[in-house]
Design a protein around this motif. Structure first.
Motif, PDB file in Angstrom:
ATOM      1  N   UNK A 132       0.834  -1.206   0.000  1.00 33.79           N
ATOM      2  CA  UNK A 132       0.000   0.000   0.000  1.00 33.79           C
ATOM      3  C   UNK A 132       0.871   1.258   0.000  1.00 33.79           C
ATOM      4  N   UNK A 133       1.949   1.236   0.770  1.00 35.65           N
ATOM      5  CA  UNK A 133       2.872   2.382   0.775  1.00 35.65           C
ATOM      6  C   UNK A 133       3.533   2.549  -0.588  1.00 35.65           C
ATOM      7  N   UNK A 134       3.925   1.435  -1.214  1.00 30.47           N
ATOM      8  CA  UNK A 134       4.540   1.501  -2.544  1.00 30.47           C
ATOM      9  C   UNK A 134       3.550   2.050  -3.562  1.00 30.47           C
ATOM     10  N   UNK A 135       2.292   1.585  -3.505  1.00 35.27           N
ATOM     11  CA  UNK A 135       1.282   2.063  -4.441  1.00 35.27           C
ATOM     12  C   UNK A 135       1.045   3.567  -4.292  1.00 35.27           C
ATOM     13  N   UNK A 136       0.940   4.032  -3.044  1.00 41.03           N
ATOM     14  CA  UNK A 136       0.737   5.467  -2.829  1.00 41.03           C
ATOM     15  C   UNK A 136       1.939   6.268  -3.281  1.00 41.03           C
ATOM     16  N   UNK A 137       3.153   5.746  -3.039  1.00 42.80           N
ATOM     17  CA  UNK A 137       4.356   6.456  -3.448  1.00 42.80           C
ATOM     18  C   UNK A 137       4.473   6.529  -4.970  1.00 42.80           C
ATOM     19  N   UNK A 138       4.109   5.441  -5.669  1.00 46.70           N
ATOM     20  CA  UNK A 138       4.170   5.446  -7.135  1.00 46.70           C
ATOM     21  C   UNK A 138       3.171   6.441  -7.712  1.00 46.70           C
ATOM     22  N   UNK A 189      14.346   7.751  -3.966  1.00 48.27           N
ATOM     23  CA  UNK A 189      15.118   7.024  -2.964  1.00 48.27           C
ATOM     24  C   UNK A 189      14.215   6.316  -1.953  1.00 48.27           C
ATOM     25  N   UNK A 190      13.145   6.983  -1.532  1.00 48.59           N
ATOM     26  CA  UNK A 190      12.219   6.360  -0.580  1.00 48.59           C
ATOM     27  C   UNK A 190      11.530   5.142  -1.183  1.00 48.59           C
ATOM     28  N   UNK A 191      11.237   5.209  -2.471  1.00 46.49           N
ATOM     29  CA  UNK A 191      10.595   4.075  -3.125  1.00 46.49           C
ATOM     30  C   UNK A 191      11.519   2.858  -3.144  1.00 46.49           C
ATOM     31  N   UNK A 192      12.803   3.091  -3.359  1.00 48.51           N
ATOM     32  CA  UNK A 192      13.764   1.986  -3.314  1.00 48.51           C
ATOM     33  C   UNK A 192      13.838   1.385  -1.908  1.00 48.51           C
ATOM     34  N   UNK A 193      13.783   2.232  -0.879  1.00 47.84           N
ATOM     35  CA  UNK A 193      13.805   1.730   0.501  1.00 47.84           C
ATOM     36  C   UNK A 193      12.553   0.924   0.818  1.00 47.84           C
ATOM     37  N   UNK A 194      11.404   1.382   0.322  1.00 48.10           N
ATOM     38  CA  UNK A 194      10.164   0.644   0.548  1.00 48.10           C
ATOM     39  C   UNK A 194      10.194  -0.729  -0.106  1.00 48.10           C
ATOM     40  N   UNK A 195      10.708  -0.802  -1.313  1.00 52.00           N
ATOM     41  CA  UNK A 195      10.815  -2.087  -1.985  1.00 52.00           C
ATOM     42  C   UNK A 195      11.764  -3.007  -1.234  1.00 52.00           C
ATOM     43  N   UNK A 196      12.782  -2.431  -0.646  1.00 48.23           N
ATOM     44  CA  UNK A 196      13.708  -3.226   0.165  1.00 48.23           C
ATOM     45  C   UNK A 196      13.004  -3.797   1.393  1.00 48.23           C
TER      46      UNK A 196
END
Length: 385
Positions: A228-234, A283-290
């Motif tokens: 959900x965080x990744x979807x909102x960030x995208x 950068x935050x999106x990469x951290x979320x995927x991690x």
């Protein structure tokens, strides 16, 4: 102990590279390290100077280990030596290594400086072997190195290898752009469903036992909150950076490992025009995927430690201005669920009157609150093993 001989399809791959300059794309797990070692052994002689570029530290260690087991290509008991050039090697010593010949693994930054400063005898360069060719682009230093060598020595060969075929499916004409950056015209494709590969591997098929372990309820909640965080960030990133293609930048594509590089490739021409906020979102999106990847690989303590590190990295020090824009996803409801569920895997809170006195004393000695009870959820994969 010498390694086993090459399989017939591996020998075909090696012969194809020796016959012509080409980009060889091999499926993962088909022994590209061994093919690279045999290619380096065939090309690395004292009468030839061959550069190995874009190789990682792991690639260099594997090649050195294989060269210690393989005899040289001159029908002797001597072994091929891989000369590794790092930042600690001074210019005079590098010039001696280049004059000596053989196979030299050097970083692209050092090599381009030596080429421009005439430290490398370009007329003696026999060729270049490019590892991890999927990372080469028109703006990379490796492409600059190849252009400089080819301008001064058109006879030098270029042979490139890659075991990341999925990298050539992202963006617009990625294979064509990589070939143009490498200066090559031919491509050798060796997927796992190739007839020769299937015949060789099926001859010695190993029994496979598949074990499936369902995830715990808390792990499913963590993954849902992270997605959900990744979807909102995208969604926020695509609305802020209009140059991104919404058809390729979505939640489904974020599950693949090359999602970050795909975003950076689309934003690369406009990176200098992007705001600090948009750069921070990348950068935050990469951290979320991690985080989404670590849910299944880390235990509950390691995962909570990583989440705490992310949280502390966004807090500015006292008396100093923040160096970056705070992560916007940390203030979302999904992020609160993520941190809450992660903590619930470690401990749960109890009324103070339900905690025994000895437990309170131990918690007090460890600097922890007196009204918590440890949970320490065991990863389900350990129970399966």
């Amino acid at each position: 102990m010498s390694p086993p001989p090459l399989l017939p399809f591996q020998r075909q791959i090696l012969n194809g590279l020796l016959d012509e300059d080409a980009l060889c794309i091999v499926a993962r797990g088909l022994g590209i390290e061994r093919i690279l070692a045999e290619l380096g052994r065939a090309c690395a002689t004292p009468q030839a100077l061959v550069f190995l570029i874009n190789a990682s530290d792991t690639d260099e260690d594997d090649l050195k280990h294989l060269f210690m087991q393989l005899p040289s290509g001159e029908q002797t008991d001597q072994h091929t030596h891989l000369q590794i050039v790092k930042n600690e090697t001074n210019s005079a010593l590098r010039a001696q290594l280049y004059r000596r010949g053989g196979l030299v693994s050097v970083t692209s930054r050092i090599l381009i400086l030596d080429l421009l400063n005439s430290v490398v005898p370009v007329e003696l360069v026999t060729g270049v072997i490019v590892c991890n060719a999927s990372r080469v682009s028109a703006e990379s230093i490796e492409a600059f190195v190849l252009r400089v060598i080819r301008q001064q020595n058109p006879r030098a060969f270029v042979k490139a290898l890659s075991d990341a075929p999925e990298a050539f499916t992202l963006g617009f004409a990625p294979l064509e752009k990589t070939l143009k950056a490498l200066g090559l015209r031919h491509v050798h494709l060796w997927p796992r469903f190739h007839v020769d590969v299937q015949n060789d591997l099926s001859a010695a098929a190993a029994p496979v036992i598949e074990l499936r372990q369902p995830q715990t309820r808390s792990m499913i909640e963590l993954q849902q909150a992270a997605l959900d965080c990744v979807s909102a960030m995208i969604s926020e990133l695509c609305s802020s950076a209009k140059v991104l293609d919404p058809q390729t930048i979505n939640v489904e594509a974020s599950l693949f490992r090359y999602f970050d590089s795909m975003i950076k490739k689309q934003l690369s021409p406009y990176w200098h025009r992007l705001s600090t906020r948009v750069r921070g979102m990348v950068s935050d999106l990469a951290s979320l995927r991690r985080v989404a990847e670590l849910i299944t690989s880390y235990d509950c303590v390691s995962l909570q430690r990583y989440l705490d590190t992310l949280l502390l990295s966004t807090k500015p020090d006292k008396g100093y201005m923040p160096s970056s824009v705070p992560a916007t996803w940390l203030s979302s409801d999904s992020a609160n669920i993520l941190f809450a569920v992660s903590r619930s895997r470690l401990f749960r809170r109890l009324p103070a009157d339900q905690v025994p006195a000895p437990t309170k004393a131990k918690l007090r000695d460890m600097g922890l609150p007196e009204n918590i009870a440890p949970v320490l959820e065991v990863p389900p994969k350990l129970q399966l093993l």
